[in-house]
Design a protein around this motif. Structure first.
Motif, PDB file in Angstrom:
ATOM      1  N   VAL A 210       0.880  -1.116   0.050  1.00 36.92           N
ATOM      2  CA  VAL A 210       0.197  -0.025  -0.026  1.00 36.92           C
ATOM      3  C   VAL A 210       0.848   1.420  -0.034  1.00 36.92           C
ATOM      4  N   PRO A 211       0.380   2.170  -0.850  1.00 34.13           N
ATOM      5  CA  PRO A 211       1.185   3.634  -0.805  1.00 34.13           C
ATOM      6  C   PRO A 211       1.254   4.036   0.577  1.00 34.13           C
ATOM      7  N   TYR A 212       2.502   4.320   1.084  1.00 29.88           N
ATOM      8  CA  TYR A 212       2.789   4.918   2.409  1.00 29.88           C
ATOM      9  C   TYR A 212       3.708   5.902   2.752  1.00 29.88           C
ATOM     10  N   GLU A 213       3.421   7.157   3.231  1.00 29.90           N
ATOM     11  CA  GLU A 213       4.246   7.989   3.589  1.00 29.90           C
ATOM     12  C   GLU A 213       4.994   7.787   4.987  1.00 29.90           C
ATOM     13  N   GLY A 214       6.359   8.325   5.044  1.00 29.97           N
ATOM     14  CA  GLY A 214       6.944   8.074   6.173  1.00 29.97           C
ATOM     15  C   GLY A 214       7.984   6.888   6.263  1.00 29.97           C
ATOM     16  N   THR A 215       8.615   6.847   7.485  1.00 25.68           N
ATOM     17  CA  THR A 215       9.543   5.945   7.387  1.00 25.68           C
ATOM     18  C   THR A 215       9.506   4.809   8.535  1.00 25.68           C
ATOM     19  N   GLN A 216       8.304   5.001   9.228  1.00 22.94           N
ATOM     20  CA  GLN A 216       8.195   4.196  10.339  1.00 22.94           C
ATOM     21  C   GLN A 216       6.300   3.800  10.331  1.00 22.94           C
ATOM     22  N   VAL A 217       6.052   2.562  10.726  1.00 24.27           N
ATOM     23  CA  VAL A 217       4.742   2.425  10.793  1.00 24.27           C
ATOM     24  C   VAL A 217       3.993   2.998  11.955  1.00 24.27           C
ATOM     25  N   SER A 218       2.882   3.624  11.729  1.00 21.86           N
ATOM     26  CA  SER A 218       2.140   4.304  12.619  1.00 21.86           C
ATOM     27  C   SER A 218       1.456   3.573  13.365  1.00 21.86           C
ATOM     28  N   GLU A 219       1.157   3.514  14.588  1.00 16.83           N
ATOM     29  CA  GLU A 219       0.224   2.821  15.357  1.00 16.83           C
ATOM     30  C   GLU A 219      -1.185   2.708  15.032  1.00 16.83           C
ATOM     31  N   GLU A 220      -1.730   3.771  14.259  1.00 15.64           N
ATOM     32  CA  GLU A 220      -2.838   3.759  13.683  1.00 15.64           C
ATOM     33  C   GLU A 220      -2.902   2.791  12.355  1.00 15.64           C
ATOM     34  N   ARG A 221      -1.787   2.950  11.480  1.00 16.26           N
ATOM     35  CA  ARG A 221      -1.798   2.025  10.475  1.00 16.26           C
ATOM     36  C   ARG A 221      -1.628   0.569  10.841  1.00 16.26           C
ATOM     37  N   PHE A 222      -1.009   0.354  11.776  1.00 18.65           N
ATOM     38  CA  PHE A 222      -0.785  -1.044  12.097  1.00 18.65           C
ATOM     39  C   PHE A 222      -1.936  -1.601  12.676  1.00 18.65           C
ATOM     40  N   LEU A 223      -2.844  -0.869  13.526  1.00 20.58           N
ATOM     41  CA  LEU A 223      -4.116  -1.448  14.195  1.00 20.58           C
ATOM     42  C   LEU A 223      -5.176  -1.363  12.677  1.00 20.58           C
ATOM     43  N   LYS A 224      -5.060  -0.576  11.750  1.00 21.53           N
ATOM     44  CA  LYS A 224      -5.751  -0.801  10.700  1.00 21.53           C
ATOM     45  C   LYS A 224      -5.554  -2.190   9.813  1.00 21.53           C
TER      46      LYS A 224
END
Length: 129
Positions: A47-61
């Motif tokens: 999935v397209p993703y901005e940033g260099t670390q996985v956010s907690e919000e993205r992880f839970l999604k």
């Protein structure tokens, strides 16, 4: 060999697996590698993703169970990746490998008992862009 110019990677997989590409929309895709008769396979969600670390919000999604046990960081063709155990409603206990490269979040998933098998396949993973 499976090769994706779109997502910039290649890997070698066992000949008894079949692949399927599923367009998830919005630049995302799921690629499955499966031998249904042997109950063996893995999937890769990209999935397209901005940033260099996985956010907690993205992880839970993407991992609604919220389970991330025994995380291990390692380098995959020079890119930091994290492997961990989780749980899935349909698969049960899982082994996951997540990493970010070229503006995409890659999430690989297999059942927990196939973690060594997946690790062997991942040794052939290369970024091609």
């Amino acid at each position: 060999e499976y090769r994706s110019e779109r997502y910039g990677f290649s890997l070698f997989y066992p000949e008894d697996l079949t692949t399927r590409d599923i367009d998830e929309g919005g630049g995302a895709a799921t690629i499955t590698f499966e031998n249904a008769a042997a109950a063996r396979g893995f999937q890769m969600f990209i999935v397209p993703y901005e940033g260099t670390q996985v956010s907690e919000e993205r992880f839970l999604k993407d991992a609604p169970s919220g389970v991330r046990e025994a995380p291990e960081d390692f380098y995959l063709d020079g890119v930091l990746a994290t492997a961990f155990y989780s749980r899935d409603v349909f698969l049960g206990e899982t082994r996951e490998v997540w990493f970010i490269q070229n503006g995409f979040l890659f999430e690989l998933t297999t059942v927990r008992g196939l973690d060594a098998w997946l690790a062997e396949i991942m040794r052939s993973f290369r970024f091609v862009n």
